[in-house]
Design a protein around this motif. Sequence first.
Motif, mmCIF file in Angstrom:
data_model
loop_
_atom_site.group_PDB
_atom_site.id
_atom_site.type_symbol
_atom_site.label_atom_id
_atom_site.label_comp_id
_atom_site.label_asym_id
_atom_site.label_seq_id
_atom_site.Cartn_x
_atom_site.Cartn_y
_atom_site.Cartn_z
ATOM 1 N N VAL A 175 0.719 -0.863 -0.031
ATOM 2 C CA VAL A 175 -0.102 -0.042 -0.015
ATOM 3 C C VAL A 175 0.542 1.121 -0.460
ATOM 4 C CG1 VAL A 175 -1.651 1.310 1.796
ATOM 5 C CG2 VAL A 175 -1.728 -1.576 1.309
ATOM 6 N N GLU A 210 -6.228 4.908 7.675
ATOM 7 C CA GLU A 210 -7.873 5.075 6.272
ATOM 8 C C GLU A 210 -9.093 5.603 6.234
ATOM 9 O OE1 GLU A 210 -7.610 2.197 2.918
ATOM 10 O OE2 GLU A 210 -4.898 1.745 3.557
ATOM 11 N N ARG A 235 -4.805 6.906 1.110
ATOM 12 C CA ARG A 235 -3.864 5.828 0.873
ATOM 13 C C ARG A 235 -2.481 7.014 0.814
ATOM 14 N NH1 ARG A 235 -5.855 0.734 -1.810
ATOM 15 N NH2 ARG A 235 -7.137 0.265 -0.184
#
Length: 312
Positions: A212, A266, A284
């Motif tokens: 991520v 998040e 992100r």
Amino acid sequence: MLPHQRQYAQGMFRALVDESSGNEFEKLVHRLMELCHPGYVPIRTHGDIGDLGGDGLCTCHGHLYACYAPETFQVSKVRDKFFGDLESALIQRPEQFDAFVFVHNDQRGIHPVVAGLISEAQRRLPKTQLRQMGPRKLWNEALILDLPRMEQLLGQPIPVSEVRYAVGMADIEPLLKHLADNRPRHVRPADIPLPSTMKADYNRLSPRSQQVFREARPYVYQVEEYYRGLINHTEQDEVAAGFTAYYCQMREEYGDQPDEILWQLEGYVLGQAHARWERADAARVVVTFFFDQCDIFEVPPPGWRRPQSGTS
């Protein structure tokens, strides 16, 4: 408190701040600080001595608070209020406080005039800490509250059943929109130097979580450009402080689950609703930016090395 309850509480608290001014805002600050700090003492005005330059005193931290939340902002009045309270406190409470905190309700951040007043006074009084506390910092204080105390602060029950929200951290909504609307179509990750994965390894983030960060990192420069372009140069620091406070709360709740902490962060940005892909990507990037700035997750101590595979 469950994450969706905290999101609900944040929205309600923001609305309370928006709707309160004058004495109502002062009462809200008193209620919050009393719930957060056992040593907080509200100060009422008395006769011809007034409040001796402060609206509240935290005896455990040595902080004196002066609240200012007018319905309409006037430069002359805020200057008189700030210097009047400060000078009165220095004369009449010289041994009672170490830091003078100017509390305001401006959701957009500290007003340039107030920033100038604090800077000017700090130069004149180098031994006295001068600070400001707006809605973001007030909410950071509230993050430590459990469910019963949070409901007491808000004056209403918080739903137990999960509710989905499309907006999480309202202060960062303009940044999310900026990132979602301006994402470059073509980025060559090979041209962007990536920092060491040591911090991710130290925090035991899974390969998927590290992916991520890896996918978001080429776009982090957009966050830097956004903050550089703002008139209010304290906004990044205030948003970072909010991230740090929320991270600490999540670490307390999910200490042995780093991937869960990342997912909760998040959600802190987006809310709990299923987000469109461009908003999820933007969130992100924001989390990666504050990860790289060391505002969230732990920094490896000097000399730390990754454990060798196969060693006990």
